[in-house]
Every structure is written in C-alpha cells, then in structure tokens.
Design a protein around this motif. Structure first.
Motif, PDB file in Angstrom:
ATOM      1  N   VAL A  52      50.967  37.158  35.466  1.00 34.09           N
ATOM      2  CA  VAL A  52      51.746  38.319  35.034  1.00 34.09           C
ATOM      3  C   VAL A  52      51.827  39.346  36.160  1.00 34.09           C
ATOM      4  CG1 VAL A  52      51.835  40.198  33.353  1.00 34.09           C
ATOM      5  CG2 VAL A  52      51.148  37.918  32.623  1.00 34.09           C
ATOM      6  N   MET A  53      50.713  39.527  36.867  1.00 36.61           N
ATOM      7  CA  MET A  53      50.708  40.466  37.972  1.00 36.61           C
ATOM      8  C   MET A  53      51.656  40.003  39.083  1.00 36.61           C
ATOM      9  SD  MET A  53      47.592  41.814  40.349  1.00 36.61           S
ATOM     10  CE  MET A  53      47.527  40.362  41.354  1.00 36.61           C
ATOM     11  N   MET A  54      51.680  38.709  39.363  1.00 33.13           N
ATOM     12  CA  MET A  54      52.569  38.192  40.399  1.00 33.13           C
ATOM     13  C   MET A  54      54.032  38.347  39.993  1.00 33.13           C
ATOM     14  SD  MET A  54      51.006  37.441  42.975  1.00 33.13           S
ATOM     15  CE  MET A  54      49.876  36.517  43.914  1.00 33.13           C
ATOM     16  N   SER A  55      54.330  38.129  38.719  1.00 36.21           N
ATOM     17  CA  SER A  55      55.703  38.325  38.248  1.00 36.21           C
ATOM     18  C   SER A  55      56.103  39.789  38.352  1.00 36.21           C
ATOM     19  CB  SER A  55      55.849  37.858  36.800  1.00 36.21           C
ATOM     20  OG  SER A  55      55.608  36.485  36.709  1.00 36.21           O
ATOM     21  N   GLY A  56      55.200  40.679  37.992  1.00 30.67           N
ATOM     22  CA  GLY A  56      55.485  42.114  38.119  1.00 30.67           C
ATOM     23  C   GLY A  56      55.659  42.537  39.566  1.00 30.67           C
ATOM     24  N   LEU A  57      54.842  41.977  40.452  1.00 31.63           N
ATOM     25  CA  LEU A  57      54.965  42.291  41.877  1.00 31.63           C
ATOM     26  C   LEU A  57      56.294  41.794  42.424  1.00 31.63           C
ATOM     27  CD1 LEU A  57      53.597  43.361  44.485  1.00 31.63           C
ATOM     28  CD2 LEU A  57      52.734  41.043  44.804  1.00 31.63           C
ATOM     29  N   GLY A  58      56.668  40.569  42.067  1.00 28.17           N
ATOM     30  CA  GLY A  58      57.956  40.028  42.511  1.00 28.17           C
ATOM     31  C   GLY A  58      59.116  40.850  41.976  1.00 28.17           C
ATOM     32  N   PHE A  59      59.013  41.275  40.716  1.00 30.77           N
ATOM     33  CA  PHE A  59      60.059  42.094  40.107  1.00 30.77           C
ATOM     34  C   PHE A  59      60.171  43.438  40.815  1.00 30.77           C
ATOM     35  CE2 PHE A  59      61.483  45.201  36.956  1.00 30.77           C
ATOM     36  CZ  PHE A  59      62.654  44.619  36.527  1.00 30.77           C
ATOM     37  N   GLY A  60      59.048  44.094  41.036  1.00 31.63           N
ATOM     38  CA  GLY A  60      59.063  45.410  41.673  1.00 31.63           C
ATOM     39  C   GLY A  60      59.583  45.376  43.095  1.00 31.63           C
ATOM     40  N   LEU A  61      59.133  44.404  43.875  1.00 26.93           N
ATOM     41  CA  LEU A  61      59.589  44.304  45.265  1.00 26.93           C
ATOM     42  C   LEU A  61      61.082  44.034  45.346  1.00 26.93           C
ATOM     43  CD1 LEU A  61      56.719  42.247  46.925  1.00 26.93           C
ATOM     44  CD2 LEU A  61      57.300  44.626  47.351  1.00 26.93           C
ATOM     45  N   GLY A 102      62.614  41.084  55.906  1.00 30.70           N
ATOM     46  CA  GLY A 102      61.301  40.450  55.778  1.00 30.70           C
ATOM     47  C   GLY A 102      61.025  39.989  54.361  1.00 30.70           C
ATOM     48  N   LEU A 103      61.476  40.756  53.391  1.00 31.05           N
ATOM     49  CA  LEU A 103      61.302  40.377  51.990  1.00 31.05           C
ATOM     50  C   LEU A 103      62.109  39.135  51.639  1.00 31.05           C
ATOM     51  CD1 LEU A 103      59.727  41.411  49.569  1.00 31.05           C
ATOM     52  CD2 LEU A 103      61.758  42.656  48.879  1.00 31.05           C
ATOM     53  N   ILE A 104      63.293  39.020  52.215  1.00 31.91           N
ATOM     54  CA  ILE A 104      64.107  37.813  51.998  1.00 31.91           C
ATOM     55  C   ILE A 104      63.392  36.598  52.554  1.00 31.91           C
ATOM     56  CG2 ILE A 104      66.253  36.662  52.690  1.00 31.91           C
ATOM     57  CD1 ILE A 104      67.589  39.454  52.507  1.00 31.91           C
ATOM     58  N   VAL A 105      62.841  36.722  53.751  1.00 33.03           N
ATOM     59  CA  VAL A 105      62.083  35.609  54.340  1.00 33.03           C
ATOM     60  C   VAL A 105      60.854  35.291  53.493  1.00 33.03           C
ATOM     61  CG1 VAL A 105      60.723  34.921  56.367  1.00 33.03           C
ATOM     62  CG2 VAL A 105      62.943  36.019  56.661  1.00 33.03           C
ATOM     63  N   PHE A 106      60.192  36.322  52.979  1.00 37.02           N
ATOM     64  CA  PHE A 106      59.019  36.144  52.126  1.00 37.02           C
ATOM     65  C   PHE A 106      59.369  35.328  50.879  1.00 37.02           C
ATOM     66  CE2 PHE A 106      56.637  37.985  48.485  1.00 37.02           C
ATOM     67  CZ  PHE A 106      55.367  37.534  48.820  1.00 37.02           C
ATOM     68  N   TYR A 107      60.473  35.686  50.230  1.00 36.51           N
ATOM     69  CA  TYR A 107      60.869  34.946  49.032  1.00 36.51           C
ATOM     70  C   TYR A 107      61.298  33.519  49.366  1.00 36.51           C
ATOM     71  CZ  TYR A 107      60.477  38.906  45.905  1.00 36.51           C
ATOM     72  OH  TYR A 107      59.983  39.922  45.150  1.00 36.51           O
ATOM     73  N   THR A 119      51.113  21.861  48.004  1.00 36.44           N
ATOM     74  CA  THR A 119      50.744  23.227  48.343  1.00 36.44           C
ATOM     75  C   THR A 119      49.868  23.836  47.260  1.00 36.44           C
ATOM     76  OG1 THR A 119      52.867  23.441  49.444  1.00 36.44           O
ATOM     77  CG2 THR A 119      51.669  25.450  49.015  1.00 36.44           C
ATOM     78  N   THR A 120      48.861  24.558  47.684  1.00 36.90           N
ATOM     79  CA  THR A 120      47.989  25.234  46.716  1.00 36.90           C
ATOM     80  C   THR A 120      48.596  26.569  46.328  1.00 36.90           C
ATOM     81  OG1 THR A 120      46.721  26.254  48.488  1.00 36.90           O
ATOM     82  CG2 THR A 120      45.929  24.156  47.644  1.00 36.90           C
ATOM     83  N   GLY A 121      48.277  27.023  45.135  1.00 39.90           N
ATOM     84  CA  GLY A 121      48.760  28.311  44.656  1.00 39.90           C
ATOM     85  C   GLY A 121      50.235  28.334  44.331  1.00 39.90           C
ATOM     86  N   ARG A 122      50.762  27.232  43.837  1.00 43.22           N
ATOM     87  CA  ARG A 122      52.193  27.154  43.565  1.00 43.22           C
ATOM     88  C   ARG A 122      52.610  28.058  42.410  1.00 43.22           C
ATOM     89  NH1 ARG A 122      53.595  21.107  42.827  1.00 43.22           N
ATOM     90  NH2 ARG A 122      55.631  22.021  42.464  1.00 43.22           N
ATOM     91  N   LEU A 123      51.738  28.245  41.432  1.00 39.31           N
ATOM     92  CA  LEU A 123      52.114  29.074  40.288  1.00 39.31           C
ATOM     93  C   LEU A 123      52.179  30.553  40.651  1.00 39.31           C
ATOM     94  CD1 LEU A 123      50.244  27.339  37.352  1.00 39.31           C
ATOM     95  CD2 LEU A 123      52.645  27.191  37.986  1.00 39.31           C
ATOM     96  N   ASP A 124      51.427  30.977  41.640  1.00 38.26           N
ATOM     97  CA  ASP A 124      51.562  32.353  42.110  1.00 38.26           C
ATOM     98  C   ASP A 124      52.939  32.565  42.739  1.00 38.26           C
ATOM     99  OD1 ASP A 124      49.048  33.027  41.261  1.00 38.26           O
ATOM    100  OD2 ASP A 124      48.103  32.571  43.190  1.00 38.26           O
ATOM    101  N   SER A 125      53.388  31.583  43.501  1.00 34.91           N
ATOM    102  CA  SER A 125      54.730  31.651  44.072  1.00 34.91           C
ATOM    103  C   SER A 125      55.782  31.627  42.981  1.00 34.91           C
ATOM    104  CB  SER A 125      54.963  30.484  45.029  1.00 34.91           C
ATOM    105  OG  SER A 125      54.157  30.603  46.154  1.00 34.91           O
ATOM    106  N   ALA A 126      55.538  30.828  41.947  1.00 35.74           N
ATOM    107  CA  ALA A 126      56.488  30.774  40.839  1.00 35.74           C
ATOM    108  C   ALA A 126      56.587  32.131  40.151  1.00 35.74           C
ATOM    109  CB  ALA A 126      56.071  29.704  39.838  1.00 35.74           C
ATOM    110  N   GLY A 127      55.472  32.834  39.995  1.00 39.97           N
ATOM    111  CA  GLY A 127      55.498  34.160  39.404  1.00 39.97           C
ATOM    112  C   GLY A 127      56.301  35.148  40.240  1.00 39.97           C
ATOM    113  N   LEU A 128      56.130  35.093  41.556  1.00 42.90           N
ATOM    114  CA  LEU A 128      56.893  35.975  42.431  1.00 42.90           C
ATOM    115  C   LEU A 128      58.389  35.695  42.333  1.00 42.90           C
ATOM    116  CD1 LEU A 128      54.613  35.922  45.589  1.00 42.90           C
ATOM    117  CD2 LEU A 128      55.141  37.905  44.192  1.00 42.90           C
ATOM    118  N   ILE A 129      58.737  34.420  42.299  1.00 47.25           N
ATOM    119  CA  ILE A 129      60.153  34.050  42.252  1.00 47.25           C
ATOM    120  C   ILE A 129      60.759  34.403  40.901  1.00 47.25           C
ATOM    121  CG2 ILE A 129      61.728  32.085  42.360  1.00 47.25           C
ATOM    122  CD1 ILE A 129      59.746  30.928  44.457  1.00 47.25           C
TER     123      ILE A 129
END
Length: 188
Positions: A52-61, A102-107, A119-129
């Motif tokens: 949830v935190m990763m989704s919120g961070l992705g949304f805010g950024l 930089g944010l575009i490259v990050f996403y 890759t490890t931590g795939r669900l964290d990336s999914a939350g950001l996306i």
C-alpha cells in the motif's frame, strides 16, 4: 607435544552447520540438496513488505510530476509565493524538468523489473506502477469530478494541496530560501 590431525567426516560438517545456521540445518536434507542457490532469495522476497505504501508513493510521485508538467506557471507562482528567490526560478524549473525525466526512467526501470521473472521485489515495483497508472487516470478525470474530490478533502484547488504540503514540510526543515546564496570555489 605431538598434534593429531583427524580427518573430518559428514557428521562434523553437519555439526558445524547446526552451530552456524540452525534454521538451515532444520530443513530436510533432500530439500537442501534439491534447491538452487538463487531460489532462497527470490522466494523470500516475492512478498511485498509494504504494497500500500509503494502504491501511494507511486501515485504521489506521478501526480506531482504530472501537475508540474501540465502547470509550469502555477509551479513558478508557488515557488515565488513560498519565498524562492526570483533570480533562481529558472534553475528550479530546469531542475523540475530533469526530475520529471528521471522519474520517467525510474518508472521504466520498474516496468522492466516487473517483467523479468527472476528479479526480487517484483511486487514493490508493481505497487509503484499501479500507483502511477492510478495517478494518470486521476489526472485524466473530468474537472468537475476533481473539484468535488478536492472539496471533499477540504481543499479549494490543487495548488492548496501543494501549499499544505509545503507548510507541513517547513515545520520539519525551516529553511529561509531568501538567504540562500550561490557560492563557488573558483577565484573571481
């Protein structure tokens, strides 16, 4: 005094493993022998610790980047109103442009991280996306819907949200931006 060297066997090895890593020694030997070295890391880190935190961070950024890209005059006015020196406004807007790139490259890197199977931590990336996609969807909503959502949250305009955030962060870090002076180490 004579020293006797004894050849160690499998029992000595198992005793040492038991002493060094009891959790590994507790697993059955068949399971230890059958697994591959990289499987322990990927299976342990497939769970997201804070989805949830990763989704919120992705949304805010993403929402902040979309707001800054779509309303540069508003961002400049907010910077001037918050006390940013007028002579440094072009540096701030250029910096915001670089941060957006930089944010575009990050996403994009998180999309690659999500697609790669090992890759490890795939669900964290999914939350950001997912958060970024939600921000794009919110930014494409009708203005009447956005205005009613802002009024429900207690704000009059999107600029009030940024003003509120700036006021909250100024409590944390009190920086007088009018006193900031560029310095150089080279002689004049």
């Amino acid at each position: 005094m004579r020293r006797v060297v004894r050849k160690q066997d499998r029992n000595d090895f198992n005793a040492r493993i038991q002493r060094l890593d009891p959790s590994f020694a507790a697993t059955p030997s068949k399971a230890r022998d059958a697994r591959k070295p990289w499987e322990l890391g990927t299976s342990a880190s497939r769970k997201s610790s804070h989805p949830v935190m990763m989704s919120g961070l992705g949304f805010g950024l993403a929402l902040a980047a979309l707001f800054a890209a779509n309303n540069p005059e508003t961002v400049q006015a907010l910077l001037v109103r918050s006390g940013w020196p007028v002579q440094f406004i072009h540096y701030a807007t250029n910096g915001l442009g670089l941060l957006i790139l930089g944010l575009i490259v990050f996403y994009l890197m998180n999309v690659v991280r999500l697609v790669k199977p090992r890759t490890t931590g795939r669900l964290d990336s999914a939350g950001l996306i997912v958060g970024a996609v939600a921000a794009i969807a919110v930014s494409n909503l009708d203005q009447a819907h956005l205005q009613s959502g802002l009024q429900y949250a207690g704000f009059e305009s999107p600029a009030d949200v940024l003003t509120f955030a700036q006021a909250r962060t100024s409590d944390i870090a009190n920086i007088d931006w009018t006193s900031v002076v560029p310095v150089s180490s080279s002689p004049k």
